[in-house]
Design an enzyme around this catalytic site. Structure first.
Site, PDB file in Angstrom:
ATOM      1  N   TYR A 142       1.181  12.696  -6.262  1.00  0.00           N
ATOM      2  CA  TYR A 142      -0.280  12.599  -6.347  1.00  0.00           C
ATOM      3  C   TYR A 142      -0.816  12.605  -4.931  1.00  0.00           C
ATOM      4  CZ  TYR A 142      -4.890  10.569  -7.424  1.00  0.00           C
ATOM      5  OH  TYR A 142      -6.233  10.332  -7.543  1.00  0.00           O
ATOM      6  N   ASP A 237       2.623  13.510   2.938  1.00  0.00           N
ATOM      7  CA  ASP A 237       1.535  12.639   2.482  1.00  0.00           C
ATOM      8  C   ASP A 237       2.052  11.207   2.574  1.00  0.00           C
ATOM      9  OD1 ASP A 237      -0.280  11.087   1.174  1.00  0.00           O
ATOM     10  OD2 ASP A 237      -0.528  12.426  -0.536  1.00  0.00           O
ATOM     11  N   LYS A 265      -4.713   3.736   3.072  1.00  0.00           N
ATOM     12  CA  LYS A 265      -4.243   2.428   2.641  1.00  0.00           C
ATOM     13  C   LYS A 265      -4.019   1.450   3.805  1.00  0.00           C
ATOM     14  CE  LYS A 265      -2.377   4.388  -1.650  1.00  0.00           C
ATOM     15  NZ  LYS A 265      -3.265   4.058  -2.735  1.00  0.00           N
TER      16      LYS A 265
HETATM   17  N1  HOZ Z   1      -2.534   6.260  -5.244  1.00  0.00           N
HETATM   18  C1  HOZ Z   1      -3.132   5.177  -5.957  1.00  0.00           C
HETATM   19  C2  HOZ Z   1      -2.427   4.892  -7.241  1.00  0.00           C
HETATM   20  N2  HOZ Z   1      -1.159   5.403  -7.350  1.00  0.00           N
HETATM   21  C3  HOZ Z   1      -4.556   5.415  -6.115  1.00  0.00           C
HETATM   22  C4  HOZ Z   1      -5.281   4.290  -6.732  1.00  0.00           C
HETATM   23  C5  HOZ Z   1      -6.349   4.800  -7.618  1.00  0.00           C
HETATM   24  O1  HOZ Z   1      -6.250   5.936  -8.090  1.00  0.00           O
HETATM   25  O2  HOZ Z   1      -7.260   4.015  -7.854  1.00  0.00           O
END
Ligand code: HOZ
Length: 425
Positions: A142, A237, A265
């Site tokens: 992701y 990433d 983050k």
């Molecule tokens: N990468 C985060 C969750 N795997 C993002 C958090 C979100 O989408 O709120």
């Protein structure tokens, strides 16, 4: 009716699904998400006054623990000097120096406001630098919610079972190719077919959005070699792994040098932030040095910079050693609890991010992750929540350990896990 339930009812009339990010809505695990009134250390307190040991960690940023006094006083001090200037300020330079100092592959950096912005901008830069259009990503990884990444994506997309989001046009998806994580042949096949068109491979060097899936030996090195052979750029990433798994991120842990990296983050210490960086010859293509446009009203925001700097300052060698010890104890205890209860499970961990998969063998990719027993995870999640332990509400996510978690917290968590597993939940 609880305050959380009342708020959720109100929220659902005002916010889609009652939340501002889908992963918060408990869709995969059922029930009502506790609405959080405050957080301190590794504890969340909801609006009904219930306390939870927190393994969400705001999905990664809270490596120092919630409301760490040094982070909050840095934010307070910055706020007193003004919350946004729309003009350059010293903290942006300081945070950039910290990042460049820690990550050898990064000569220059551009601050943005989220991980999504960072990855979207890095890919734009890669396309401009190579004058090519195709980007290879991996199923289950992701990279935020920009159109070209919402294809077989992980995180909330996987949790909600939406492999391809409506609204992403065929045009936006046209230049994205999807390979299998930890499977170099699947990447080589794409390069064989259309290597001269590939601008970049973007990868989570430790996948964290299909649950934690470490790279198999040689996988990242193989990506580096394929990119070099075909003149494509390698983008790591590191929004999740950056400054979490090692002082120089996953690229430091595995001694690799991507062309571009994305961050978020941890470098925002709990405030909205992202960044992308890399070699000078690439980064100077960004406006106003070069022609690749990318901008932002709140980019380099002084509060976010202050929080990020204060957080990074806490992350010395001893901090990483401590995160490792506490996380390893959690891993070992979870495995033992599952073994004692006769429940097939693996715990996959890199530093202070880990996932318990109810799966008989290792999870190497999204196919394996989706074969884990997710209904069992939902029951386990609910049983832990009842006992005051708040895991991420999906079996496709990483759990985050912070500097505020200690052996006692781990023991409490394991006691709750044993109880849940013994009750067959
Ligand atoms: N990468 C985060 C969750 N795997 C993002 C958090 C979100 O989408 O709120």
């Amino acid at each position: 009716m609880s305050q959380s339930q009342q708020l959720f009812d109100r929220a659902r009339r005002l916010l889609p699904g009652g939340v501002n990010s889908p992963v918060r809505a408990f869709k995969a695990v059922g029930g009502t998400p506790p609405f959080i009134a405050s957080a301190s250390g590794c504890t969340l307190t909801d609006v009904d006054g219930r306390e939870y040991l927190d393994y969400i960690g705001s999905w990664g940023p809270m490596i120092a623990g919630h409301a760490h006094p040094e982070v909050t006083s840095a934010i307070e001090a910055a706020a007193r000097r003004g919350t946004s200037f729309g003009a350059p300020g010293p903290l942006e330079v300081e945070l950039a120096e910290e990042i460049v100092h820690r990550v050898p592959s990064v000569d220059m950096v551009r601050m943005v406001n989220s991980g999504t912005e960072a990855t979207m901008s890095a890919v734009r830069l890669a396309r401009a630098a190579t004058r090519r259009e195709v980007v290879i990503k991996f199923a289950g990884c992701y990279h935020g919610h920009a159109d070209s990444f919402l294809i077989q994506a992980g995180s909330g997309v996987a949790t909600l079972g939406l492999p391809d989001s409506p609204g992403v046009t065929a045009g936006a998806a046209r230049d994205t190719r999807v390979a299998r994580y930890n499977d170099l042949d699947s990447v080589a096949a794409i390069f064989d077919r259309e290597g001269s068109q590939v601008a970049a491979v973007i990868v989570e060097p430790v996948a964290g959005n299909m649950g934690v899936v470490p790279p198999r030996t040689g996988f990242l090195e193989g990506l580096r070699a394929l990119c070099d052979r075909h003149g494509a750029l390698l983008i790591f990433d590191e929004v999740m792994t950056g400054f979490r798994v090692h002082p120089a991120g996953a690229q430091g842990l595995y001694s690799l040098r991507p062309d571009l990296s994305t961050f978020g983050k941890v470098i925002g210490g709990g405030l909205p932030v992202g960044a992308y960086g890399g070699r000078t010859d690439l980064m100077t293509l960004i406006a106003p040095s070069g022609p690749v446009y990318q901008a932002g009203t709140l980019s380099g925001n002084p509060l976010a910079m202050a929080a990020g700097l204060a957080t990074l300052k806490l992350l010395d060698e001893a901090a990483y050693a401590r995160l490792e010890t506490v996380s390893a104890a959690l891993e070992a205890g979870l495995l033992d609890a599952c073994r004692q209860a006769g429940v097939p499970a693996v715990v996959q961990r890199v530093g202070s991010m880990l996932t318990l998969f109810f799966h008989a063998g290792p999870v190497h990719n999204m196919d394996d992750a989706s074969q884990a027993d997710h209904p069992r995870f939902a029951r386990f999640f609910a049983a832990l929540l009842e006992q005051g332990v708040h895991l991420p509400p999906s079996g496709y996510e990483a759990w985050f350990v912070s500097l505020a978690h200690d052996e006692t917290v781990v023991e409490h968590t394991l006691a709750a896990a044993r109880k849940a597993l013994e009750a067959g939940r």
